[in-house]
Motif scaffolding. Structure first.
Motif, short mmCIF file in Angstrom:
data_model
loop_
_atom_site.label_atom_id
_atom_site.label_comp_id
_atom_site.label_asym_id
_atom_site.label_seq_id
_atom_site.Cartn_x
_atom_site.Cartn_y
_atom_site.Cartn_z
N TYR A 14 40.03 71.46 35.33
CA TYR A 14 40.99 70.56 36.17
C TYR A 14 39.80 69.65 37.08
O TYR A 14 39.11 69.73 37.76
CB TYR A 14 41.81 71.27 37.29
N ASN A 15 40.30 68.31 36.84
CA ASN A 15 39.72 67.14 37.65
C ASN A 15 38.23 66.99 37.31
O ASN A 15 37.34 66.82 38.12
CB ASN A 15 39.99 67.14 38.82
N LEU A 33 43.68 70.95 32.17
CA LEU A 33 44.96 71.30 33.13
C LEU A 33 45.25 70.21 33.88
O LEU A 33 44.35 69.06 34.15
CB LEU A 33 44.42 72.47 34.22
N SER A 34 46.49 70.13 34.05
CA SER A 34 47.10 68.84 34.74
C SER A 34 47.09 69.10 36.16
O SER A 34 47.44 68.19 37.11
CB SER A 34 48.57 68.58 34.08
N SER A 35 47.19 70.23 36.60
CA SER A 35 46.89 70.71 38.07
C SER A 35 46.09 71.81 38.59
O SER A 35 45.75 72.56 37.73
CB SER A 35 48.37 70.96 38.80
N ALA A 36 45.76 71.83 39.66
CA ALA A 36 44.81 73.09 40.02
C ALA A 36 45.44 74.40 39.88
O ALA A 36 46.98 74.56 39.91
CB ALA A 36 44.33 72.94 41.33
N SER A 38 45.95 78.39 41.32
CA SER A 38 45.60 79.05 42.51
C SER A 38 44.62 80.23 42.41
O SER A 38 44.49 80.68 41.15
CB SER A 38 46.69 79.51 43.36
#
Length: 56
Positions: A14-15, A33-36, A38
């Motif tokens: 991610y990022n 990934l489109s978001s982190a 957890s």
């Protein structure tokens, strides 16, 4: 010949940025990934019982 050991592997980034980020040489099982995600999703909800929190 050895059996493949990546059949059930999820490798997500991610990022990610910088030299080599998402180059054509990424593993076939890599996922952008489109978001982190957890830490409890990765390690389970009881991770704090066995992870040294000074490294988080």
């Amino acid at each position: 010949m050895f059996a493949r050991r990546d059949d059930h592997v999820t490798f997500g980034e991610y990022n990610n940025s910088g030299a080599g980020a998402w180059s054509s040489s990424r593993a076939k099982f890599a996922t952008k990934l489109s978001s982190a995600v957890s830490i409890s999703t990765v390690l389970g909800s009881s991770y704090s019982n066995w992870v040294d929190k000074s490294y988080l």
